[in-house]
Scaffold this motif. Structure first.
Motif, short mmCIF file in Angstrom:
data_model
loop_
_atom_site.label_atom_id
_atom_site.label_comp_id
_atom_site.label_asym_id
_atom_site.label_seq_id
_atom_site.Cartn_x
_atom_site.Cartn_y
_atom_site.Cartn_z
N LEU A 16 1.30 2.45 0.71
CA LEU A 16 0.17 1.97 -0.07
C LEU A 16 -1.07 2.85 0.10
CD1 LEU A 16 -1.02 -0.27 -1.89
CD2 LEU A 16 -1.58 -1.55 0.18
N GLN A 17 -1.27 3.41 1.29
CA GLN A 17 -2.43 4.26 1.54
C GLN A 17 -2.39 5.53 0.70
OE1 GLN A 17 -5.15 3.42 3.28
NE2 GLN A 17 -4.12 1.42 3.40
N GLY A 18 -1.19 5.93 0.29
CA GLY A 18 -1.07 7.13 -0.52
C GLY A 18 -1.21 6.88 -2.01
N VAL A 19 -1.33 5.62 -2.41
CA VAL A 19 -1.49 5.28 -3.83
C VAL A 19 -2.90 5.64 -4.27
CG1 VAL A 19 -1.60 3.37 -5.47
CG2 VAL A 19 0.24 3.45 -3.76
N ASP A 20 -3.04 6.36 -5.41
CA ASP A 20 -4.36 6.82 -5.85
C ASP A 20 -4.62 6.56 -7.33
OD1 ASP A 20 -2.59 8.56 -6.95
OD2 ASP A 20 -3.46 10.38 -6.08
N SER A 21 -3.81 5.71 -7.98
CA SER A 21 -4.04 5.38 -9.38
C SER A 21 -3.51 3.99 -9.69
CB SER A 21 -3.35 6.40 -10.30
OG SER A 21 -1.93 6.29 -10.19
N ALA A 22 -3.98 3.44 -10.79
CA ALA A 22 -3.55 2.10 -11.18
C ALA A 22 -2.06 2.06 -11.50
CB ALA A 22 -4.35 1.64 -12.41
N GLU A 23 -1.55 3.15 -12.10
CA GLU A 23 -0.12 3.19 -12.41
C GLU A 23 0.72 3.21 -11.14
OE1 GLU A 23 -2.41 5.18 -13.58
OE2 GLU A 23 -2.56 4.61 -15.70
N ALA A 24 0.29 4.02 -10.15
CA ALA A 24 1.03 4.10 -8.88
C ALA A 24 0.95 2.78 -8.13
CB ALA A 24 0.47 5.24 -8.02
N LEU A 25 -0.20 2.10 -8.25
CA LEU A 25 -0.36 0.81 -7.58
C LEU A 25 0.60 -0.22 -8.15
CD1 LEU A 25 -2.20 -0.44 -5.39
CD2 LEU A 25 -3.64 -1.29 -7.23
#
Length: 344
Positions: A16-25
């Motif tokens: 989760l810490q590596g998620v950087d966009s709404a799509e990735a989230l």
């Protein structure tokens, strides 16, 4: 089992810490909290466990789910704040936008202003019915059925159950009926009143006429009231409303319920006297009719015209803001165009 849950949770949080966009989230949510995630599979398989283990494993799984959902919400908020900061076009320190406040219609404001002026001159404000009887609208105002003045005030008759030729209920064509109603009720002069309200006439619509408009009627009855009192009152009204520089004109006119009668006109604000379509190329726009109350009207309500005299006037309200602001079409006031109405 507890060790497996801890490993799953740590792996999910690290990812989760590596998620950087709404799509990735959203992809992370589906992978770790969706219907086909490992955690959901564990919860679905609780039914195959012995009763003793089912409760403990279910509780651990729910704790992990709640922690992952809280972490998801926190990361979503972090990404949203980061996106606003990067955009650079939103200042979160600015105050919020206020709710749009309503305001009075310009015609209503003019009616209130007229009422305030005459109140300061000692007149009382009264109101009357818009659906009126033929007797008050015409007969009691010295306009019998055969009188040609009725042709200038064609109105909308109300179906009161009587045959068409015998109907006696109508939408009032002027606020003058309240002259008679008020004098019938209070009987003993002195009277000094103004009557604002809507009136209706069956006529063509153009830049200066509508089938519905507003009018303010005025009436003063007392001993020794003269035509000089009428002119002085109306001059003072014009001075307060339009200012001392606007030209005012009185000319003889005929109204059945006054004698003598006059019309009062103001220099056209649209053309400043040069002539335009608003004023009919005359340079003047009539705003009211007036005169001394006809003796027949006073007799009809039981007041002796040998002892008491009075004056009356009727102001066409919509023409006043047209004159003041240079509006060239009366229909603009009722077109519900906020671009126009918000100017006042």
């Amino acid at each position: 089992m507890t060790e497996s849950f801890n490993t799953l949770k740590q792996k999910a949080l690290t990812e989760l810490q590596g998620v950087d966009s709404a799509e990735a989230l959203e992809s992370w949510r589906v992978a770790w909290l969706g219907k086909k995630s490992e955690l959901t599979a564990v919860l679905r398989g609780l039914g195959t466990l012995p009763v003793e283990e089912r409760k403990a494993v279910g509780a651990q799984a729910n704790v992990v789910r709640e922690e992952l959902e809280a972490a998801l919400e926190a990361r979503e908020s972090e990404l949203a704040n980061a996106q606003m900061s990067m955009a650079g076009d939103i200042d979160i320190t600015l105050p919020g936008r206020p709710w749009l406040a309503g305001r009075l219609h310009p015609v209503t404001r003019i009616v209130n202003e007229i009422s305030d002026i005459f109140s300061s001159l000692g007149f009382s404000i009264v109101e009357g019915p818009e659906v009126e009887l033929d007797r008050y609208n015409f007969d009691a105002l010295n306009i019998p059925k055969e009188h040609p003045a009725r042709d200038t005030m064609q109105t909308f008759w109300v179906d009161d159950g009587a045959p068409k030729e015998a109907r006696h209920t109508l939408l009032r064509t002027h606020t003058s009926p309240m002259q008679v109603r008020f004098m019938e009720k209070y009987k003993e002069p002195p009277f000094r009143i103004v009557v604002p309200g809507r009136v209706y006439r069956y006529e063509a619509t153009d830049a200066s006429h509508l089938p519905m408009f507003n009018q303010v009627e005025g009436l003063m009855v007392d001993k020794d009231v003269s035509f000089a009192d009428l002119k002085g009152t109306l001059y003072e009204f014009a001075r307060r409303f339009f200012g001392p520089n606007r030209k005012v004109r009185f000319r003889c006119d005929f109204f059945p319920f006054v004698e003598p009668g006059v019309e009062m006109a103001i220099e056209c604000a649209s053309c400043r006297g040069a002539g335009c379509r608003v004023c009919g190329n005359s340079g003047w726009l009539e705003i009211l009719g007036a005169g001394m109350v006809h003796p027949n009207v006073l007799k009809g309500v039981g007041i002796d015209p040998e002892i008491y005299t009075g004056f009356a006037f009727g102001i066409g309200v919509e023409r006043l803001p047209m004159l003041r602001y240079g509006v060239d079409d009366i229909r603009l006031f009722y077109s519900n165009d906020l671009r126009f109405l918000r100017q006042f």
